[in-house]
Enzyme design. Structure first.
Site, PDB file in Angstrom:
ATOM      1  N   HIS A  37       3.317  -3.493  -2.347  1.00  0.00           N
ATOM      2  CA  HIS A  37       4.051  -3.117  -1.227  1.00  0.00           C
ATOM      3  C   HIS A  37       5.177  -3.987  -0.815  1.00  0.00           C
ATOM      4  CE1 HIS A  37       5.350  -1.244   2.426  1.00  0.00           C
ATOM      5  NE2 HIS A  37       5.257  -2.498   2.970  1.00  0.00           N
TER       6      HIS A  37
ATOM      7  N   ASP B 244      15.185 -15.606  -5.839  1.00  0.00           N
ATOM      8  CA  ASP B 244      13.715 -15.609  -6.338  1.00  0.00           C
ATOM      9  C   ASP B 244      12.784 -16.077  -4.839  1.00  0.00           C
ATOM     10  OD1 ASP B 244      14.577 -18.520  -6.904  1.00  0.00           O
ATOM     11  OD2 ASP B 244      12.174 -18.616  -6.918  1.00  0.00           O
TER      12      ASP B 244
ATOM     13  N   CYS C 234       7.808   4.150   2.838  1.00  0.00           N
ATOM     14  CA  CYS C 234       7.629   3.749   1.408  1.00  0.00           C
ATOM     15  C   CYS C 234       7.078   4.230   0.414  1.00  0.00           C
ATOM     16  CB  CYS C 234       6.825   2.253   1.654  1.00  0.00           C
ATOM     17  SG  CYS C 234       6.607   1.360   0.188  1.00  0.00           S
TER      18      CYS C 234
ATOM     19  N   ASP D 198      12.933 -21.906 -14.272  1.00  0.00           N
ATOM     20  CA  ASP D 198      13.503 -23.059 -13.628  1.00  0.00           C
ATOM     21  C   ASP D 198      13.341 -24.140 -14.594  1.00  0.00           C
ATOM     22  OD1 ASP D 198      10.962 -23.755 -13.395  1.00  0.00           O
ATOM     23  OD2 ASP D 198      10.819 -23.683 -11.247  1.00  0.00           O
TER      24      ASP D 198
ATOM     25  N   CYS E 262       5.417   3.186  -2.298  1.00  0.00           N
ATOM     26  CA  CYS E 262       4.695   2.551  -3.357  1.00  0.00           C
ATOM     27  C   CYS E 262       3.336   2.957  -3.422  1.00  0.00           C
ATOM     28  CB  CYS E 262       4.678   0.790  -3.066  1.00  0.00           C
ATOM     29  SG  CYS E 262       3.632   0.364  -1.773  1.00  0.00           S
TER      30      CYS E 262
ATOM     31  N   CYS F 165       1.028   2.408  -0.374  1.00  0.00           N
ATOM     32  CA  CYS F 165       1.361   3.364   0.808  1.00  0.00           C
ATOM     33  C   CYS F 165       0.983   4.854   0.504  1.00  0.00           C
ATOM     34  CB  CYS F 165       2.972   3.238   1.048  1.00  0.00           C
ATOM     35  SG  CYS F 165       3.320   1.475   1.734  1.00  0.00           S
TER      36      CYS F 165
HETATM   37 ZN   LIG Z   1       4.429   0.599   0.177  1.00  0.00          ZN
END
Ligand SMILES: [Zn+2]
Length: 678
Positions: free
Chosen positions: A336, A267, A305, A94, A307, A310
């Site tokens: 996550h 963003d 999920c 930015d 990730c 998880c």
């Molecule tokens: Zn997750």
């Protein structure tokens, strides 16, 4: 020629959503895309490996912070931000404008730029368009932003116009300062919440040789609906062949709404900031990990999920990390949340590419605003709020002593659903009494479209009750339900707009449908089995242009406020229009004048159920009610009512002349409804 070679892969046919790719100095980017914020050349609590593992592709860095520390000379010496932070993907910087104008520090602003004192070491700086670009060139980002003057989105017109014009002059200076650098440069549309300024700003910037255009100055003071409205208004003015970036936005639902309006890039610090506070987004809604309900829970944050958090950890462990403020908790929850964001963007892209974005959008609008449904928090008992009601046009929000919200018309003083909680009244009076759930069931005799008129949309209590009834039946038996057409009539949308701004107080509006209806005057359930249409204007002038109803929710303002909708004339026209079908009309009124008007119009009139303190209401049938799907046999008005009417002081409508009275009397007395009574 754009430095990004932006290529559209697909544009939705029934939404402004689009999928595209563009080329940066550090590889290809697919849109729509979410860019994690790495303020100090690091996404907080993440490594470049963890970012890559969750699917981050472009990182955002803040010029203002990097200008002060480590300073552009460090980037010059060490060869730019990519080597410095060991990130080989694209980076967007930015310009520093947002920080200069939004952070509390001493600054002086003029045409040249902004002078301010460093919070790090007290040194004085000038941030001009040229200095901003020079710093971004030293940082070596793939995409640079022009310096703009940020003001609150609620700024008055003159201030917003001056800031916009300065931003335009700075945009031209930024382009000159960029020179032959291979780095891309985006312009920023400003103009606060003033539609013509926003359009002017977009029109000015699209003529300049930018590689993309951003929408700035949103998410700083306006409501969600305003943000959505202005996003759509600006994207309408932006060229198709350039990427569009909505700066600093937002929550998952914000991203969905903005992609629907044609935005490509986003963003926001929310995924990381909420993770630090123990809040995660899941497919089951938003969870607060600090809550004790997670203390013994072995299951993962989100079973859907993939990730690291998880796959590897229980809620109990993450709850513990959050409670002890361990940095690992922040690290894992950010992983996550970023995964959730990136997966949402991927899902949107997939659906756009298949041209199935619109149904996906409708489905996700509902899912993304869910809160923790498994463990709803019970609000502690609060005293009724006595804050000033919010207003719009002739309407204001009124909080009843029991704590529920209603809409009140200021000029008449009349309150919609004045006698009980709006959704309860809607259910009792219009949904249960009409046996709507049963009537929506497809049978051999009844398989065609079921048409509901919702006369007086108001804050959509009745319409949403009908939709909720449909959705419940559809969930139970998706193939056994009749298609529904709901037609809402309304001449003033302010009550719904007012209520829609505050779904906390009007929980029935926590659904994508009413918001979509306000925007597009129609909405369709993803199953395509429920179509909701808004007909604006005076009901008496519009209803004959719509479909013949099976069911009528007759809920305009009362005779006192809106007398034209309660006369025998209008009921006669409705009755005539209903001839092709057997229609039933439900209304809250039980007044003799309304009932006699319905009778003379040709309806068969019965007593309806009571609601709240009202002993009864009214149901009217266009044909003699028989086996018309009613759960209970309607209690048609009989001899006793007729006797009361004969004695009534308001036996005739006030406008009736003396010559008309005998005929009127005869029409009531000879109504077949009373002929049946023994
Ligand atoms: Zn997750």
């Amino acid at each position: 020629m754009s430095r990004l070679s932006f290529t559209l892969a697909r544009e939705s046919s029934d939404s402004k959503a689009r999928a595209a790719t563009f080329q940066t100095l550090h590889g290809e980017v697919s849109t729509p895309i979410f860019m994690p914020v790495g303020t100090q050349a690091t996404v907080k609590a993440q490594t470049v490996d963890s970012l890559k593992a969750v699917g981050s592709r472009v990182l955002l860095a803040n010029t203002y912070h990097l200008l002060l520390r480590p300073g552009p000379e460090v980037f010059k010496k060490l060869g730019g931000i990519h080597r410095f932070m060991n990130w080989d993907g694209p980076v967007l910087t930015d310009s520093g404008g947002f920080q200069i104008f939004s952070l509390p520090h001493e600054r002086a602003m003029n045409e040249e730029g902004a002078r301010f004192k460093s919070y790090v070491d007290g040194t004085h700086y000038l941030l001009s368009p040229e200095v901003s670009i020079e710093t971004q060139r030293a940082i070596g980002s793939d995409i640079m932003m022009v310096l703009d003057q940020c003001i609150p989105s609620t700024a008055p017109y003159a201030q917003a116009e001056a800031a916009m014009q300065l931003t335009h002059r700075w945009a031209e200076r930024s382009l000159r300062a960029r020179g032959d650098s291979p780095q891309a440069l985006f312009g920023i549309v400003q103009g606060a919440c003033h539609p013509d300024l926003r359009r002017k700003s977009a029109a000015f910037l699209r003529e300049l040789p930018f590689d993309g255009l951003a929408i700035g100055g949103l998410a700083v003071g306006e409501t969600h609906l305003e943000r959505y409205e202005f996003t759509g208004l600006v994207t309408d003015e932006l060229p198709r062949h350039l990427p569009r970036y909505l700066m600093g936005v937002g929550t998952p639902i914000d991203l969905l709404e903005a992609v629907h309006r044609g935005v490509d890039m986003f963003d926001c610090i929310i995924p990381s900031q909420l993770a630090q506070r123990g809040v995660v987004f899941t497919s089951q809604g938003k969870l607060q990990l600090r809550r004790a309900v997670h203390k013994f829970t072995e299951e993962p944050l989100d079973a859907q999920c993939d990730c690291q958090a998880c796959r590897g950890y229980s809620r109990a462990y993450l709850h513990h990390l959050v409670k002890t403020e361990e940095v690992l908790g922040w690290h894992l929850l950010t992983i996550h949340n970023l995964r959730f964001y990136h997966r949402l963007m991927q899902d949107m892209r997939t659906h756009i590419l298949r041209d199935e974005f619109a149904p996906f959008y409708e489905k996700m609008r509902v899912e993304l605003i869910r809160t923790d449904e498994e463990h709803p928090s019970r609000p502690t008992k609060q005293k009724p709020r006595h804050t000033l009601p919010t207003r719009l046009g002739d309407y204001e929000v009124q909080i009843s002593p029991q704590g529920y919200a209603n809409i009140r018309q200021i000029s008449s003083g009349e309150v919609m659903h004045s006698v009980s909680r709006p959704s309860e009244e809607a259910n009792r009076l219009y949904i249960e009494q009409s046996s709507l759930a049963t009537r929506l069931t497809r049978t051999d005799q009844e398989a065609g479209e079921f048409v509901i008129w919702d006369v007086g949309l108001g804050a959509a209590s009745n319409a949403m009750a009908a939709l909720a009834c449909f959705e419940e039946q559809w969930r139970k038996n998706p193939t056994g339900i009749r298609p529904v057409r709901l037609i809402s009539f309304e001449c003033d949308l302010d009550p719904l707009k007012l209520a829609a701004k505050d779904p906390g107080r009007f929980p029935h509006l926590r659904h994508g449908a009413p918001h979509r209806l306000l925007e597009n005057e129609q909405w369709q359930h993803p199953s395509l089995l429920f179509h909701w249409k808004l007909v604006t204007g005076d009901f008496s002038k519009t209803f004959e242009g719509t479909a013949h109803p099976d069911l009528i929710f007759y809920d305009p303002f009362s005779y006192k406020t809106d007398s034209a909708l309660w006369t025998a004339d209008i009921f006669a026209r409705i009755h005539h229009f209903c001839r092709p079908k057997a229609a039933a009309l439900y209304t809250y009124s039980s007044s003799t004048a309304v009932r006699v008007a319905l009778l003379t119009a040709g309806f068969f009139v019965a007593e309806g159920v009571g609601t709240g303190p009202k002993a009864d209401t009214t149901v009217a049938f266009s044909r003699a009610p028989g086996a018309s799907g009613q759960a209970t046999t309607p209690k048609l008005l009989g001899e006793a009512w007729l006797a009361r009417w004969r004695r009534s002081g308001s036996k005739f409508p006030t406008h009736l002349s003396n010559e008309e009275k005998p005929l009127f009397e005869q029409r009531v007395e000879s109504h077949p409804q009373f002929a049946c009574v023994v």
